[in-house]
Enzyme design. Structure first.
Site, PDB file in Angstrom:
ATOM      1  N   SER A   1     -13.093   9.063  -8.813  1.00  0.00           N
ATOM      2  CA  SER A   1     -12.399   7.784  -8.617  1.00  0.00           C
ATOM      3  C   SER A   1     -13.202   6.536  -8.941  1.00  0.00           C
ATOM      4  O   SER A   1     -12.648   5.430  -8.950  1.00  0.00           O
ATOM      5  CB  SER A   1     -11.891   7.672  -7.182  1.00  0.00           C
ATOM      6  OG  SER A   1     -10.729   8.445  -7.021  1.00  0.00           O
TER       7      SER A   1
ATOM      8  N   SER B   1      -9.005   6.582  -8.454  1.00  0.00           N
ATOM      9  CA  SER B   1      -8.229   5.732  -7.584  1.00  0.00           C
ATOM     10  C   SER B   1      -8.742   4.300  -7.489  1.00  0.00           C
ATOM     11  O   SER B   1      -8.024   3.424  -6.985  1.00  0.00           O
ATOM     12  CB  SER B   1      -8.211   6.339  -6.182  1.00  0.00           C
ATOM     13  OG  SER B   1      -9.513   6.307  -5.624  1.00  0.00           O
TER      14      SER B   1
ATOM     15  N   LYS C   1     -13.001  -2.544  -2.735  1.00  0.00           N
ATOM     16  CA  LYS C   1     -11.847  -1.650  -2.775  1.00  0.00           C
ATOM     17  C   LYS C   1     -11.205  -1.693  -1.389  1.00  0.00           C
ATOM     18  O   LYS C   1     -11.919  -1.707  -0.376  1.00  0.00           O
ATOM     19  CB  LYS C   1     -12.309  -0.232  -3.115  1.00  0.00           C
ATOM     20  CG  LYS C   1     -11.177   0.777  -3.283  1.00  0.00           C
ATOM     21  CD  LYS C   1     -11.742   2.150  -3.708  1.00  0.00           C
ATOM     22  CE  LYS C   1     -10.621   3.157  -3.931  1.00  0.00           C
ATOM     23  NZ  LYS C   1     -11.155   4.476  -4.370  1.00  0.00           N
TER      24      LYS C   1
END
Lengths: 484, 478, 96
Positions: free
Chosen positions: A175, A151, A76
């Site tokens: 997330s 997210s 990420k």
């Protein structure tokens, strides 16, 4: 190769069925071709990946290869990696080259993993649909009109579309688990303090935790092992032994006490998801688990609590982005105030600004007690509810999300509607508990997630339950048609 | 109308740790700009603070030395505001639960009167960087080497009633932190500085007046001047029918005045909250008692001991214990000399201190060390030289860094104690001054001093004063 | 309770966020919705409950040894800065 799990790739690489370079090339090609439709990546790091894969092949040949040698993964884009662009999904950091490695990046590299790129995400991890990214929304591989969740939407979509077998992610209010559910993959948010936060760009420091998205619980266990553990650079990381997660996977479920969260099976839950959960629970009972209803009376307050605590911490954490030492700086500032206001006004997107302002407000003179302190007290009540529950059950099970994936743009007008997506995931963050989401079925051809939450440091148990379920089901093997 | 001044000080003392409070960067003064600013000090995205144990230990030492309560649980909080020298946009400090609370400091004023000043709290925090303005038209340059240097902020009660009291208190704190070796006390480099909260009220009034905060004063002299200026300014405002505005002011030493700081004018809302990156600091009794057991002798204890052990006046004892290094020097002189504490005290606080001041040297860099001074005083004690000659010898020692004995021998400065040569000199002076002799003998006793002077001149000051007095009296009276 | 235009401007100023005139009412509306959401906390009975600022109870701060572990990396660290001169980060003049 792209359909193999981490566990299978480990064997394939060691058996020299394919080289790390071949594997890396194959997946890079998939990433490139999927990128226009999915937008799962912010940076594709082909050159560095191929170089790392070449080194991996040498180590595999020399027989001195740590567990994940040659296994391709993605990070990420919230994890700093030395010499690599780290944007956090924001215009603010669109040109930021990290001079250092986060602990997660360093440890996975030391374990031999080959990084193919950095995945797209909601800006500064603030979002539940991956629509707040400066680099455009990520699309759900199951249906390109839909959001992947957020997210960590880029990581979830990349795993779901078989672009990488596993990816790192972070979870502040859901997330990891929420996009895992919406993309039909397995996602674990570990106990707060289990994985170092050093080098992970902070959103809300008392809630943020790094974890893994992969297809199976076993793969999550394989990545978590090297990631987890004490880090002297993170005062909140815990000095507590890291168990052999893989070894615990097959433990029988006989005697496992499962609590069914009354508050999770509420009127907001799509009844079709509830039906899938009931089926999954029957399957676990068939393996010897017992089911009990459990109530956490303060849990319905977790969303309002979170939307005080998280913005408060974010408003302070993001104050460092002032256009001076790094990050976006406005053109020709008139004075200092102009430098700050324009650099921040231009560099941050709307949702980030909204949260900074909310946080600034709840901490400001005259409101601190009514909002911030009050929320921290309610947080204590919620944590106490969980603790009470874990005195009678081993794990809590419920849905991960109230609905399956929704359309891009459907909820962007009202932040509160968007925030309510996290209604089932936020409690674990407030209490610092580990939680895993696993695929438990399809609704209208879209994946739904089952969430398992356990006491602090019970990751081995959570992965064990998830793995045993996955031994008796194939939902985690379902692949969106376009990416088989 | 009679006015009373009310002053409270917030003293910032940089702790003498090797590394910063939350990072492994060096704290040494004078490095190239930003050479000692690492990722944590720069507030880079993703980095986290880890607390330096030495800073905690030093804060506890200070707390114990002022008789304060040491908090077994203290909490770091974020103080949020934007300023270029504050890289994270917040300062990590302590707010609701400081590590030290409720102590006191006894001060002695110039007139010898004593006073007790209450210390509300002392908390740990990180220092900010520096903004430089010279040579950069329209811009400021930011150096973050100082950012993250550990500080204790020592907050007094509003117990002081004059600038002199404030200075005496600040000096006492300065002495204490140096005794404890927790701060180098270097005020030019900003290691020790203060903010003064100053207000005035009518004598007899219970209610505090509106205060102004004078920021960042870095010398004792400026503290006194800034406060006196500010008091006069506030009285003038009030007597003119105006109101004192609560504000932050800056002392400008060049113009000897305080002025409002425009940049800090707007009301600050610091939005303090516990820093989620740091856990509560918990220390137990064993830790605290371990530190207490290792505390050095403190200034008040040492002054008390000097007064009783060496028979010194309270004033002399205070002067000699103003720093532990000076006190150590004194005790070495006494030890090498095998006694004579009063003689040693006079020399250490007199000539030696004068020369140190003149040359701007610390006692640790004195050009005459304790053994050398003891060597000189030994010659005074055994009458080899007079006290007056000793001053010349001392100056020569300071200059040439030779022993007293070498200088006395080389310059032939031994005192004349034999009667013969003194009598000869007296006879010659009497012969040369018949008129004065006659006057003396006719009752002008005051002329005795004239004859002492003449004989001393004739012997280049070497005549033993006691012998000279006795022989001169005898011979003059015929 | 409802946030006015003026409140939003004050908050934006405290947070040093430049907002356009058009943005102010948009944020006013969404912040008011959020404030209404978090207003649900009023109903919770929290008398005597200690605020929880860390998710793991009982943990305390570890103390680091006082050692210098960092060397000068200014050149590397300043590569991300927009404006530096002679090793200093530049900002518009700070007025004291």
């Amino acid at each position: 190769m792209h359909s193999e799990t981490v566990a299978q790739l480990q064997q394939g690489l060691r058996a020299r069925k394919y080289s790390a370079v071949e594997l890396t090339r194959a997946l890079l090609a998939r990433i490139e071709s999927a990128q226009p439709a999915l937008n799962a990546f912010i940076s594709i790091e082909s050159e560095a990946a191929l170089a790392a894969a070449a080194v991996a092949d040498q180590r595999l040949a020399a027989g001195d290869a740590p567990a994940l040698t040659g296994v391709p993964i993605a990070h990420k884009d919230i994890f700093c990696a030395a010499g690599s662009r780290t944007t956090c999904g924001s215009k603010m950091l669109s040109n930021f080259i990290s001079p250092y490695d986060s602990t997660v990046v360093a440890r996975l590299r030391a374990a031999g993993a080959v990084v193919l790129g950095k995945t797209n995400m909601d800006e500064f991890a603030m979002g539940s649909s991956n629509e707040t990214s400066h680099f455009g929304p990520v699309r759900n591989p199951w249906n390109l009109k839909l959001v992947p969740g957020g997210s960590s939407g880029g990581s979830a979509a990349a795993v779901a579309a078989r672009l990488v077998p596993a990816a790192t992610a972070t979870d502040t209010g859901g997330s990891i688990r929420q996009p895992a559910a919406l993309c039909g993959v397995t996602g674990l948010k570990p106990t707060y303090g289990r994985v170092s936060r050093y080098g992970m760009i902070a959103f809300a420091s008392s809630l943020d935790q790094a974890g893994v998205l992969a297809r199976t619980a076993e793969d999550v266990a394989l990545l978590l092992k090297p990631m987890a553990g004490f880090d002297p650079r993170d005062s909140t990381s815990v000095e507590c032994e890291v168990p052999d997660y893989q070894a615990a996977l097959n433990q029988p479920l006989k005697g496992l006490r499962i609590g069914l969260l009354k508050e999770f099976f509420d009127q907001g839950l799509d009844p079709r998801i509830e039906a899938l959960l009931r089926t999954a629970l029957e399957q676990l009972r068939a393996q010897g688990a017992t089911l009990t209803d459990v109530s956490l009376p303060n849990l319905p307050l977790s969303v309002p609590t979170y939307y005080v605590v998280a913005p408060a911490e974010c408003s302070s954490n993001l104050a460092r982005f002032d256009g001076v030492r790094f990050g976006h700086r406005c053109e020709n500032p008139r004075d200092l105030k102009d430098l700050y206001e324009r650099s921040r006004g231009e560099g941050f997107g709307a949702e980030v600004k909204r949260r900074i302002m909310t946080g600034t407000y709840v901490l400001s003179a005259g409101y601190y007690d009514a909002y911030y302190l009050k929320a921290q007290r309610v947080r204590a009540l919620i944590a106490a509810d969980f603790e009470r529950a874990f005195s009678t059950v081993d794990v809590l099970i419920g849905p991960t999300t109230p609905t399956v994936a929704f359309e891009i743009g459907a909820k962007t007008n009202d932040p509160v509607t968007m925030y309510l997506n996290d209604i089932y995931t936020i409690g674990a963050n407030l209490a610092g508990l580990p939680g895993v989401s696993i695929p438990c079925g399809l609704v209208d051809g879209l994946p739904a997630g089952l969430q398992i939450v356990g006491p602090h440091f019970s990751e081995a148990r959570l992965l064990n339950v998830a793995h045993r379920y996955q031994q008796e089901s194939d939902w985690h093997q379902r692949t969106p048609e376009a990416y088989r | 109308m009679a006015w009373e001044t009310v002053i409270g000080l917030e003293i910032h003392a940089q702790l003498a740790t090797r590394s910063k409070i939350f990072s492994g960067s060096a704290t040494a003064f004078g490095a190239a700009p930003n050479a000692q600013a690492n990722l944590v000090d720069l507030g880079y995205p993703g980095v986290l603070p880890v607390l330096n144990g030495a800073a905690v230990r030093m804060a506890v030492m200070f707390g114990l030395a002022i008789g304060a309560r040491i908090a077994q649980r203290s909490v770091f909080a974020r103080k949020n505001y934007f300023y270029p020298d504050l890289p994270k946009g917040y300062q990590i400090s302590q707010y609701e639960l400081p590590i030290v609370a409720g102590g006191q400091m006894d001060i002695v004023l110039e007139d010898g009167s004593a006073k007790r000043v209450g210390i509300t709290r002392a908390h740990l925090e990180e220092d900010a960087g520096k903004s430089l303005h010279e040579g950069l038209p329209g811009q400021s340059g930011i150096d973050l080497n100082r950012a993250g240097t550990p500080l204790i902020e020592i907050v007094s009660e509003p117990d002081m009633r004059s600038a002199k009291e404030a200075v005496a208190y600040m000096k006492k704190v300065h002495t204490l932190v140096r005794y404890l070796r927790i701060c180098d006390g270097n005020m030019q480099e900003g290691s020790f500085r203060c903010d003064a909260n100053v207000s005035v009220r009518q004598v007899g009034s219970e209610k505090l007046g509106t205060r102004a905060e004078i920021k960042n004063i870095n010398s004792f002299r400026f503290v006194e001047k800034a406060i006196n200026y500010e008091v006069a300014r506030q009285i003038e405002v009030l007597e003119g029918g105006g109101k004192v505005v609560q504000e932050t002011r800056l002392y400008d030493p060049d113009r000897a005045e305080t002025r409002s700081m425009r940049s800090k004018e707007e009301a600050n809302d610091y939005r303090y909250f516990p820093d989620p990156d740091l856990l509560p600091v918990e220390i137990d009794n064993a830790y605290i008692e371990g530190i207490r057991a290792q505390l050095p002798e403190l200034p008040d204890q040492k002054a008390q001991r000097f007064a009783t052990q060496y028979g010194l006046s309270h004033y002399d004892a205070l002067v000699l214990t103003a720093s532990s290094e000076l006190a150590d020097y004194f005790e070495q002189v006494v030890q090498k000399l095998g006694g004579e504490p009063k003689l040693a005290a006079n020399w250490v606080s007199g000539d030696l201190s004068g020369f140190l001041n003149r040359d701007g040297l610390e006692i640790t860099h004195s050009r005459v060390d304790a053994a050398a001074l003891a060597g000189l005083l030994a010659r005074v004690r055994d009458n080899t030289i007079s006290g007056k000659i000793a001053k010349d010898v001392f100056e020569a020692m300071w200059q040439d860094q030779q022993s007293a004995d070498a200088i006395i021998a080389a310059r032939g400065l031994q005192q004349i104690t034999d009667d013969g040569p003194i009598e000869q000199a007296i006879a010659a002076v009497m012969a040369a001054n018949p008129a004065q002799l006659a006057d003396y003998r006719s009752g002008k006793d005051k002329l005795f001093g004239f004859f002492v002077g003449q004989v001393m001149k004739a012997t280049q000051g070497k005549a033993n004063p006691a012998r000279l007095n006795e022989l001169l009296k005898k011979l003059l009276s015929g | 309770m409802s946030l006015s235009r003026r409140d939003i401007e004050n908050i934006a100023h405290l947070a040093r966020l430049g907002l356009s005139d058009a943005e102010v009412p948009v944020y006013a509306e969404s912040l008011n919705r959020i404030i209404a959401l978090v207003g649900e906390l009023d109903h919770a009975a929290t008398e005597g409950v200690l605020p929880m600022s860390h998710p793991l109870p009982g943990l305390t701060q570890r103390l680091r040894a006082d050692e210098v572990t960092e060397s000068d990396q200014r050149e590397l660290y300043q590569r991300n800065a927009a404006q530096v001169m002679a090793g200093l980060y530049l900002v518009p003049k700070v007025i004291e």
